[in-house]
Scaffold this motif. Structure first.
Motif, PDB file in Angstrom:
ATOM      1  N   ALA A 168      -1.996   2.907  -2.042  1.00 24.51           N
ATOM      2  CA  ALA A 168      -3.170   3.106  -1.194  1.00 24.51           C
ATOM      3  C   ALA A 168      -3.874   4.419  -1.525  1.00 24.51           C
ATOM      4  CB  ALA A 168      -2.754   3.090   0.278  1.00 24.51           C
ATOM      5  N   GLN A 169      -3.103   5.483  -1.770  1.00 27.06           N
ATOM      6  CA  GLN A 169      -3.704   6.779  -2.100  1.00 27.06           C
ATOM      7  C   GLN A 169      -4.414   6.727  -3.448  1.00 27.06           C
ATOM      8  OE1 GLN A 169      -0.034   9.005  -1.794  1.00 27.06           O
ATOM      9  NE2 GLN A 169      -0.632   9.926   0.177  1.00 27.06           N
ATOM     10  N   PRO A 171       0.800  -1.236   0.000  1.00 29.93           N
ATOM     11  CA  PRO A 171       0.000   0.000   0.000  1.00 29.93           C
ATOM     12  C   PRO A 171       0.826   1.276   0.000  1.00 29.93           C
ATOM     13  CG  PRO A 171      -0.049  -1.067   2.156  1.00 29.93           C
ATOM     14  CD  PRO A 171       0.599  -2.029   1.217  1.00 29.93           C
ATOM     15  N   ASN A 172       2.023   1.237   0.576  1.00 29.02           N
ATOM     16  CA  ASN A 172       2.819   2.457   0.700  1.00 29.02           C
ATOM     17  C   ASN A 172       3.802   2.677  -0.450  1.00 29.02           C
ATOM     18  OD1 ASN A 172       1.617   3.102   3.215  1.00 29.02           O
ATOM     19  ND2 ASN A 172       2.988   1.642   4.238  1.00 29.02           N
ATOM     20  N   THR A 204       1.759  -2.260 -15.245  1.00 27.06           N
ATOM     21  CA  THR A 204       2.606  -1.626 -14.232  1.00 27.06           C
ATOM     22  C   THR A 204       1.947  -1.668 -12.858  1.00 27.06           C
ATOM     23  OG1 THR A 204       3.441  -0.118 -15.939  1.00 27.06           O
ATOM     24  CG2 THR A 204       3.867   0.466 -13.655  1.00 27.06           C
ATOM     25  N   LEU A 205       0.663  -1.284 -12.808  1.00 29.39           N
ATOM     26  CA  LEU A 205      -0.028  -1.173 -11.527  1.00 29.39           C
ATOM     27  C   LEU A 205      -0.474  -2.514 -10.966  1.00 29.39           C
ATOM     28  CD1 LEU A 205      -2.143   2.032 -12.235  1.00 29.39           C
ATOM     29  CD2 LEU A 205      -0.012   1.842 -10.941  1.00 29.39           C
ATOM     30  N   SER A 206      -0.280  -3.592 -11.718  1.00 26.32           N
ATOM     31  CA  SER A 206      -0.607  -4.920 -11.194  1.00 26.32           C
ATOM     32  C   SER A 206       0.621  -5.645 -10.665  1.00 26.32           C
ATOM     33  CB  SER A 206      -1.265  -5.772 -12.291  1.00 26.32           C
ATOM     34  OG  SER A 206      -0.323  -6.108 -13.299  1.00 26.32           O
ATOM     35  N   ARG A 262      -8.515   7.337  -3.996  1.00 26.55           N
ATOM     36  CA  ARG A 262      -9.098   8.327  -4.907  1.00 26.55           C
ATOM     37  C   ARG A 262      -9.955   7.667  -5.971  1.00 26.55           C
ATOM     38  NH1 ARG A 262      -4.873  12.905  -6.734  1.00 26.55           N
ATOM     39  NH2 ARG A 262      -6.639  13.219  -8.154  1.00 26.55           N
ATOM     40  N   ALA A 263      -9.532   6.495  -6.461  1.00 24.93           N
ATOM     41  CA  ALA A 263     -10.322   5.789  -7.462  1.00 24.93           C
ATOM     42  C   ALA A 263     -11.633   5.272  -6.866  1.00 24.93           C
ATOM     43  CB  ALA A 263      -9.507   4.635  -8.042  1.00 24.93           C
ATOM     44  N   GLU A 264     -11.583   4.786  -5.623  1.00 31.86           N
ATOM     45  CA  GLU A 264     -12.801   4.313  -4.959  1.00 31.86           C
ATOM     46  C   GLU A 264     -13.786   5.461  -4.764  1.00 31.86           C
ATOM     47  OE1 GLU A 264     -13.988   1.531  -4.133  1.00 31.86           O
ATOM     48  OE2 GLU A 264     -12.365   0.058  -4.051  1.00 31.86           O
TER      49      GLU A 264
END
Length: 726
Positions: A149-150, A134-135, A324-326, A154-156
């Protein structure tokens, strides 16, 4: 289907039932003689002796390899056996390939089945990574960054708002904004809400975006306040991300309907031959399958940084974001200005210590010619795709990357990639697009969907889980291009790509062009028919044909036009201005040639081959030629001539009217920076598109004689430049 040069072929059939001939007291008999040279490129001689038929092949070894001739002869024997077995069989249905070769091309080389998370969606792969790290920094843009996490929070938050507006599975939401953190937040939020995103490029003409919006009918549009001026009219709800405050979390959220792997994930529009762009609809499962192959191949991890340089409307951006994000890696997003300026882009690549990047061959040649990149390169892998890779460029990339360079191929309809050249030898004489990737099958077929022999040109047909669902709201076009797979399981499909290729003996594919009028310009897929349709709507134009010309420096579009009989024909500048209201810059022709009539072929259609071979001069601007007046103008004129491949340019000629475009502007600036210490950016060319204006911007003095130096030369690098024809 063949795009190979024509060869001379002879065929000779001889009946020789008599073994011996008697000429008075002289007895004659056949005598086999060695043939040391070929009279034709390819010669066949068949000798029928009554009980046997003997064949002899003589070929020019400068054109054909012995292995190819032997393989062809085996195919010919299979064909003859089929004729003898069933003389009533249609020619198109006769067997041509030995069973062992069929097993090789259809099965062994397509043995690509691999496990991947079939129950996952593109955003759930990201959510899994959020739980693991998350960090960790997920994305960086300018001086801003967000942790996993941030970004997820924001997406949620935005997803709640979208669900309250009615977003659910199979709902399209348009995204139209420049590169930013908000762009990534928007994509993830749409998928989290259950919907699918429609990618719009805010730099495209408003009329073209309006076509896409009308065709796709998205429920919502996500924008930013600062970029709304370029957006077309949109009757449905428009949400500006700056208006989404933390208080949105207090909204009463409607029950979420989680998307399934078969649901729509995104829609990208490509050029259409009828003049209307067509939307390619891709499911979550197709994306996840592709990302799984990429991760198995490249092993991206938390220590990696990926550059996100591809515009949102192109499919390469899909893996840049979601792969990338996965994986826990960091997504580095350069600004739009940095993407347009190759030197600044390389500066960002170095500053961010990018470890994985993708460039089209046109841009790759500039990257490999940059001394700073060669000195500070930390890339683990470099990949290329989107257009044909020249051999010289491949060799240069292999030297720089020590073999960690891959060439990839795949249309938008196959979810980003379909093949990859991984095991490329460093001394390859020609480039390849490689083999099918995991869970993908490639067939090289003729017009009757029959497999063609190894080494013979055919059309690429793509099958597997990575196929798009089809074209949005175009069932007839979908049925035409996505057809049943005769070699797969019942119910499976394959995509007729329109691309030509052939198998090499080692199983790698060699790309050979198109069967239609689709072309690639600087990595952008273009249907020439869409440009022709736009030109035919211009006043004063009766007929038009657009062709792609390959010159020594750049591949560009040339429009050949026939004007209306009444009135004066429009100028090239007027046509460019009108087209830029309808088409993106990369689809606007560089040159306009007026003809009394278009040349026709035997079928009465426009002869594109004759036009492509015809000589032409790029249309000059309306200004009268004026020679350079000072050293700065002389320097710029010399570089313009080099970049634009022109013999002469005047100081009032417009760079873009002479065929310039954003990539050539980047080359122009790179050349100027090598010899001048004056600060200059790519955007300066757009604001000052003539030599006179650009020289003034750089401090040139028109009163200074041209023989007097007006600049401070920058020391040249001692490196060897990589010069490549695009």
């Amino acid at each position: 289907l063949s795009r190979e040069p024509l060869v001379q072929v002879s065929f000779n059939y001889v009946r020789a039932t008599q073994r011996v001939w008697q000429f008075g007291s002289i007895t004659g008999a056949p005598l086999d003689l060695e043939t040391s040279f070929a009279k034709n490129d390819f010669s066949f001689q068949f000798i029928d002796s009554g009980d046997t038929l003997r064949g002899i092949v003589v070929y020019d070894s400068r054109i054909f390899q012995r292995s190819f001739v032997e393989a062809w002869y085996r195919n010919f024997l299979v064909l003859l056996s089929g004729v003898v077995a069933d003389p009533e069989t249609r020619i198109s249905e006769l067997p041509l390939i030995p069973q062992a070769e069929l097993d090789l091309t259809l099965r062994a080389w397509n043995d690509t089945q691999a496990e991947f998370p079939r129950d996952q969606c593109a955003h759930t792969l990201f959510e899994q990574q959020v739980a693991m790290s998350p960090n960790a920094i997920a994305i960086r843009y300018a001086d801003q960054q967000l942790s996993y996490a941030q970004l997820n929070e924001r997406a949620e938050q935005l997803a709640v708002r979208l669900r309250n507006h009615g977003v659910m599975p199979e709902t399209l939401v348009a995204v139209c904004m420049p590169r930013s953190l908000d762009m990534v937040v928007s994509l993830l939020a749409i998928l989290k809400a259950g919907g699918a995103y429609l990618a719009l490029d805010p730099e495209q003409p408003a009329a073209r975006m309006a076509q896409m919006l009308q065709d796709a009918s998205p429920l919502l549009m996500l924008t930013q306040k600062l970029s709304t001026a370029s957006h077309p009219d949109f009757r449905n709800t428009r949400i500006r991300l700056e208006d989404c405050q933390v208080s949105d979390r207090q909204l009463i959220e409607h029950p979420a309907q989680a998307p399934q792997p078969h649901n729509l994930a995104y829609c990208l529009y490509t050029s259409g031959s009828t003049g209307i762009p067509k939307g390619v609809a891709v499911s979550h499962q197709a994306i996840v399958a592709r990302l799984s192959w990429m991760q198995a191949t490249y092993r991206l991890g938390p220590g990696d940084r990926v550059m996100q340089k591809t515009a949102l409307g192109f499919d390469v951006s899909v893996w840049e974001f979601f792969w990338t994000l996965s994986t826990g890696a960091c997504l580095c997003i350069p600004s739009d200005d940095e993407v347009r300026d190759i030197d600044r882009l390389i500066g960002r690549l170095i500053a961010e210590q990018i470890t994985f990047a993708h460039f089209t061959p046109s841009v790759l040649s500039l990257v490999l010619d940059n001394a700073d990149f060669l000195k500070h390169n930390v890339l683990r892998f470099l990949v290329s795709g989107g257009e044909t890779l020249p051999v010289a460029l491949f060799e240069a990339a292999m030297r720089v990357m020590a073999g960690r360079f891959h060439n990839r191929y795949g249309p938008t309809e196959a979810a980003i990639n379909a093949t990859c050249w991984i095991d490329a030898p460093s001394d390859a004489e020609t480039t390849s697009i490689g083999r099918p990737i995991a869970n993908t099958r490639i067939y090289i077929l003729d017009d009757h969907l029959n497999p063609v022999p190894i080494g013979v040109t055919g059309q690429i047909h793509i099958a597997g889980v990575g196929l798009a669902r089809g074209y949005l709201h175009r069932p007839h076009l979908t049925a035409e291009r996505f057809v049943p797979d005769p070699f797969g399981e019942p119910g499976s499909r394959m995509y007729r790509s329109g691309d030509l290729a052939r198998y090499r003996p080692d199983g790698n594919l060699e790309f050979l062009g198109r069967i239609d009028q689709q072309v690639k310009i600087r990595g952008n897929r273009i249907e020439l028919g869409e440009i022709e349709s736009a030109l035919q709507r211009c006043m004063g134009i009766r007929d038009v044909v657009v062709v792609a010309r390959d010159e020594t420096v750049d591949r560009h579009l040339v429009a050949y036009l026939v004007a209306q009989k009444m009135g004066a024909p429009p100028t090239a500048d007027a046509l460019r201005a009108e087209l830029r209201q309808r088409l993106p810059d990369y689809m606007v022709p560089a040159a306009y040639v007026f003809l009394p009539a278009l040349p026709l072929n035997a079928n009465g259609k426009a002869d594109r081959t004759a036009l492509s071979a015809a000589d032409f001069s790029r249309a000059p601007s309306a200004s009268v030629y004026t020679a350079p007046r000072c050293a700065m103008e002389s320097l710029i004129a010399e570089i313009w001539q080099e970049v634009l491949a022109l013999d002469r340019v005047g100081i009032h000629d417009n760079f873009f009217a002479l065929g310039g475009h954003s990539l050539l502007a980047t080359r122009l600036i790179s050349r100027l920076r090598l010899v001048s210490s004056a600060p200059i950016q790519v955007r300066d060319v757009f604001f000052s598109p003539t030599i006179a204006e650009l020289a003034l911007r750089l401090g040139g003095d028109a009163e200074t004689p041209a023989t007097r130096p007006a600049i401070t030369p920058r020391p040249r690098s001692t490196r060897t430049a990589v010069v490549v024809e695009d």
